[in-house]
Scaffold this motif. Structure first.
Motif, mmCIF file in Angstrom:
data_model
loop_
_atom_site.group_PDB
_atom_site.id
_atom_site.type_symbol
_atom_site.label_atom_id
_atom_site.label_comp_id
_atom_site.label_asym_id
_atom_site.label_seq_id
_atom_site.Cartn_x
_atom_site.Cartn_y
_atom_site.Cartn_z
ATOM 1 N N LEU A 134 11.478 1.232 -1.393
ATOM 2 C CA LEU A 134 9.813 1.520 -0.712
ATOM 3 C C LEU A 134 10.505 1.763 0.925
ATOM 4 N N PHE A 135 11.731 1.599 0.754
ATOM 5 C CA PHE A 135 12.115 2.374 2.388
ATOM 6 C C PHE A 135 12.401 3.631 2.458
ATOM 7 N N THR A 136 12.516 4.345 1.248
ATOM 8 C CA THR A 136 13.236 5.461 0.993
ATOM 9 C C THR A 136 11.333 6.510 0.274
ATOM 10 N N SER A 137 10.133 5.521 0.466
ATOM 11 C CA SER A 137 9.570 6.216 0.160
ATOM 12 C C SER A 137 8.970 7.195 0.734
ATOM 13 N N TRP A 138 7.359 8.068 0.149
ATOM 14 C CA TRP A 138 7.179 8.966 0.874
ATOM 15 C C TRP A 138 6.822 8.751 2.314
ATOM 16 N N LEU A 139 7.768 9.564 2.823
ATOM 17 C CA LEU A 139 6.698 8.873 4.814
ATOM 18 C C LEU A 139 6.557 7.503 5.331
ATOM 19 N N PHE A 140 7.258 6.228 4.175
ATOM 20 C CA PHE A 140 7.143 5.739 4.461
ATOM 21 C C PHE A 140 8.444 5.138 6.244
ATOM 22 N N LEU A 281 2.040 10.620 -4.762
ATOM 23 C CA LEU A 281 2.007 10.517 -5.824
ATOM 24 C C LEU A 281 3.404 11.224 -6.917
ATOM 25 N N TYR A 282 3.314 13.040 -6.649
ATOM 26 C CA TYR A 282 4.397 13.802 -6.447
ATOM 27 C C TYR A 282 5.650 13.320 -5.791
ATOM 28 N N GLN A 283 5.257 13.377 -4.632
ATOM 29 C CA GLN A 283 6.309 12.829 -3.840
ATOM 30 C C GLN A 283 7.154 12.252 -4.119
ATOM 31 N N ASP A 284 6.405 10.996 -5.145
ATOM 32 C CA ASP A 284 7.315 9.835 -5.359
ATOM 33 C C ASP A 284 7.666 9.820 -7.009
ATOM 34 N N TYR A 285 7.718 11.051 -8.064
ATOM 35 C CA TYR A 285 7.260 11.323 -8.960
ATOM 36 C C TYR A 285 8.379 9.976 -9.726
ATOM 37 N N ASP A 286 9.536 10.034 -9.295
ATOM 38 C CA ASP A 286 10.744 9.798 -9.639
ATOM 39 C C ASP A 286 10.360 7.544 -9.752
ATOM 40 N N TYR A 287 9.948 7.292 -8.997
ATOM 41 C CA TYR A 287 10.189 6.367 -8.152
ATOM 42 C C TYR A 287 8.621 5.738 -9.417
ATOM 43 N N VAL A 288 7.326 6.289 -10.156
ATOM 44 C CA VAL A 288 6.656 6.414 -10.473
ATOM 45 C C VAL A 288 6.692 6.300 -11.627
ATOM 46 N N LYS A 324 -13.533 8.121 0.938
ATOM 47 C CA LYS A 324 -13.122 9.791 1.396
ATOM 48 C C LYS A 324 -13.193 9.020 3.626
ATOM 49 N N PRO A 325 -12.524 10.559 3.885
ATOM 50 C CA PRO A 325 -11.254 10.495 3.563
ATOM 51 C C PRO A 325 -10.372 9.625 3.285
ATOM 52 N N VAL A 326 -8.921 10.784 1.929
ATOM 53 C CA VAL A 326 -8.139 10.059 2.093
ATOM 54 C C VAL A 326 -6.772 10.353 2.687
ATOM 55 N N TRP A 327 -6.680 9.423 3.713
ATOM 56 C CA TRP A 327 -5.208 10.246 4.707
ATOM 57 C C TRP A 327 -4.311 9.745 4.318
ATOM 58 N N TYR A 328 -2.831 10.679 4.798
ATOM 59 C CA TYR A 328 -1.301 10.595 4.298
ATOM 60 C C TYR A 328 -1.116 8.650 4.773
ATOM 61 N N HIS A 329 -1.501 8.831 5.679
ATOM 62 C CA HIS A 329 -1.004 6.931 6.062
ATOM 63 C C HIS A 329 -1.755 6.181 5.161
ATOM 64 N N TYR A 330 -2.484 6.210 4.130
ATOM 65 C CA TYR A 330 -2.973 5.251 2.941
ATOM 66 C C TYR A 330 -1.716 5.169 1.909
ATOM 67 N N TYR A 331 -0.882 6.245 1.894
ATOM 68 C CA TYR A 331 -0.249 6.228 0.833
ATOM 69 C C TYR A 331 0.482 4.863 0.648
ATOM 70 N N PRO A 332 1.267 4.033 1.556
ATOM 71 C CA PRO A 332 1.621 2.406 1.822
ATOM 72 C C PRO A 332 0.607 1.783 0.698
ATOM 73 N N LEU A 333 0.076 2.087 0.602
ATOM 74 C CA LEU A 333 -1.388 0.833 -0.746
ATOM 75 C C LEU A 333 -0.750 1.202 -2.095
ATOM 76 N N LEU A 334 -0.176 2.467 -2.132
ATOM 77 C CA LEU A 334 0.630 2.299 -3.506
ATOM 78 C C LEU A 334 1.782 2.581 -3.546
ATOM 79 N N ALA A 335 2.341 3.062 -2.235
ATOM 80 C CA ALA A 335 4.048 2.522 -2.482
ATOM 81 C C ALA A 335 4.183 1.061 -2.806
ATOM 82 N N ILE A 336 3.617 0.872 -2.335
ATOM 83 C CA ILE A 336 4.138 -1.059 -2.281
ATOM 84 C C ILE A 336 3.962 -1.747 -4.036
#
Length: 507
Positions: A134-140, A281-288, A324-336
């Motif tokens: 999580l600490f190293t996930s995309w833009l966290f 999701l592609y940014q953390d494909y290995d985590y996925v 809409k729109p989906v901003w990059y700062h929504y990604y932690p909702l998926l990363a967690i």
């Protein structure tokens, strides 16, 4: 003398000392985390990480100067982060660095809560690995040092889940109360954690859904289930409504319509859901991939605790596909939840070792190790194949900043579409225009008639255009007003930043 009471007293003292020791250790870890982030990221040097930084900073500045939210300061977000930040400034001074440290504190709380939750269900090693992911996930990390409200809201939501986890282990009402109270504060920080409420209800019901053996009650929801659930919901409702009453946060137009109105949803085509979500999701494909392995382990091994991160990931994905729109700062909702599920994948690999990591290699069943070895190999290959995560830091405009500071003493108000300049100078903007966002323009809530009316009312001595310059310059009414009342003092080579001063004849 009654010596029989001595052992329990000593035991209680020992337990209290252990508890205090754990608290002290957790505090040290939090401070080490903060120090580490400050050491590896340009927290103090960066001019601006995101446009939202300026919006949040200027709202806190105006609030600390006595302007009220929603009635004077236009605000499309819940009030608490602005209030927290305002009081934080009163203690540590009005600086971007101080504000970013506050967000790092929230990030540390998120990381700590996340680790504790997974440690309870999977053990220390999976929890540690999942937390590192999580600490190293995309833009966290970037979001953890940006003055934005997503990480603070999510950190409080994770703390609420942590208290529910403690309730499962100890069945004490105070954890239910704390969980409901903290979740209400999360919702009053940013409302996007509201989707967790039904998920946490099911998570809570699972604690006491199974009746004790020998019970003859035919009620599907016995009082032992309803009591903590109602208590939890009551504290959420009371604290949420209480905060709304205190800060008059019942403005439907600003809090709801500005986000979910038909005009906003219909015109938000720049940030396409179908394109953005796979890119995220592609940014953390290995985590996925590791999360997929963990999800299979949860389903095949019927691990009840793992249903929560699965439902979190599915629900958040469906919401983001619609919203809409989906901003990059929504990604932690998926990363967690992705990193949470990855912890189950790590636990699955560990379970192939009969005695943990220190087992005798001769006792290993290598047929059982084929799957984890292949999974590990694919994980390593994917980590090498995925490109480096982008920093995405916005550029600096020091020339304009120097001009704003040069004329600061003769300036009472400044108008700007990028309020980070106003905050660095310690100058207020007209509170009605503290938030100029893409959503506000598209919803029709903000028009050029409104802008010119505010400019006429406040007569700001300085104007800085640095974000919506094309939009402003394309409006003849605005251009006429500026030409009649202001003198241009600066324009960069690309025409993306302009600075104006009020003409003396117009003062």
């Amino acid at each position: 003398m009654n010596f029989r009471r001595s052992p329990p007293i000593k035991l209680n003292i020992l337990l209290k000392m252990t508890h205090l020791k754990n608290i002290f250790f957790s505090i040290i870890i939090l401070f080490l985390y903060i120090g580490f982030v400050l050491a590896i990221r340009p927290v103090q040097e960066a001019f601006e990480f995101d446009y939202d930084e300026g919006l949040n900073l200027i709202k806190a500045l105006l609030y600390s100067q006595g302007f009220s939210l929603y009635t004077q300061i236009w605000n499309d977000q819940p009030p608490l982060f602005t209030v927290f930040l305002s009081y934080w400034f009163n203690v540590f001074g009005y600086s971007v660095f101080a504000a970013r440290v506050l967000v790092i504190l929230f990030s540390a709380l998120l990381i700590w809560s996340f680790y504790q939750i997974i440690r309870f269900s999977l053990g220390k090693i999976p929890a540690l690995v999942a937390t590192l992911l999580l600490f190293t996930s995309w833009l966290f990390l970037r979001l953890s040092i940006s003055v934005m409200i997503g990480i603070p809201s999510l950190s409080l939501a994770m703390l609420s889940v942590y208290f529910l986890t403690l309730y499962k282990r100890q069945r004490r009402k105070r954890f239910i109360i704390l969980s409901g109270a903290v979740l209400a504060v999360s919702l009053q920080t940013k409302l996007f954690t509201i989707f967790l409420v039904p998920l946490m209800i099911f998570y809570l019901l699972d604690f006491k859904l199974r009746e004790p053996e020998g019970s003859k009650s035919k009620n599907f929801f016995p009082s032992s289930v309803l009591s903590p659930l109602l208590l939890w919901l009551i504290f959420i409702a009371v604290i949420y409504l209480g905060v709304s009453l205190i800060f008059q946060a019942f403005n439907y137009e600003q809090l709801v319509q500005a986000h979910l109105g038909e005009k906003v949803q219909g015109q938000s085509t720049t940030f396409n859901n179908i394109e953005n979500l796979p890119y995220f999701l592609y940014q953390d494909y290995d985590y996925v991939f590791l999360a997929f392995i963990g999800s299979l382990a949860i389903l095949f091994k019927k691990q009840r605790e793992g249903i929560f991160p699965i439902t979190w990931l599915v629900t958040a994905s469906l919401i983001l596909l619609k919203h809409k729109p989906v901003w990059y700062h929504y990604y932690p909702l998926l990363a967690i939840p992705i990193c949470w599920l990855a912890g189950y994948g790590v636990a699955l690999v560990i379970n192939f070792f009969p005695e943990g990591w220190n087992c005798n290699p001769k006792s290993l069943n290598f047929k059982k190790l084929i799957f984890p070895i292949l999974a590990t190999a694919l994980l390593i290959v994917s980590m090498i194949a995925i490109p480096a995560k982008p920093k995405g830091r916005p550029p600096k405009s020091l020339e304009v900043m120097n001009l704003v500071l040069k004329h600061k003493d003769s300036t009472q108000w400044i108008f700007t579409d990028r309020p980070i300049y106003a905050f660095y100078a310690g100058l207020p903007v007209p509170p009605e225009l503290a938030v100029m966002s893409d959503k506000r323009f598209k919803s029709g809530n903000l028009t050029f008639d409104d802008i010119i009316a505010v400019l006429t009312k406040y007569r700001p001595e300085q104007i800085v255009l640095a974000r919506w310059i094309e939009t402003f310059k394309s409006n003849s009414q605005f251009n006429t007003y500026i030409d009649e009342n202001y003198s241009k003092t600066y324009q960069d080579d690309k025409g993306t930043v302009e600075h104006y001063l009020l003409k003396k004849s117009s003062s």
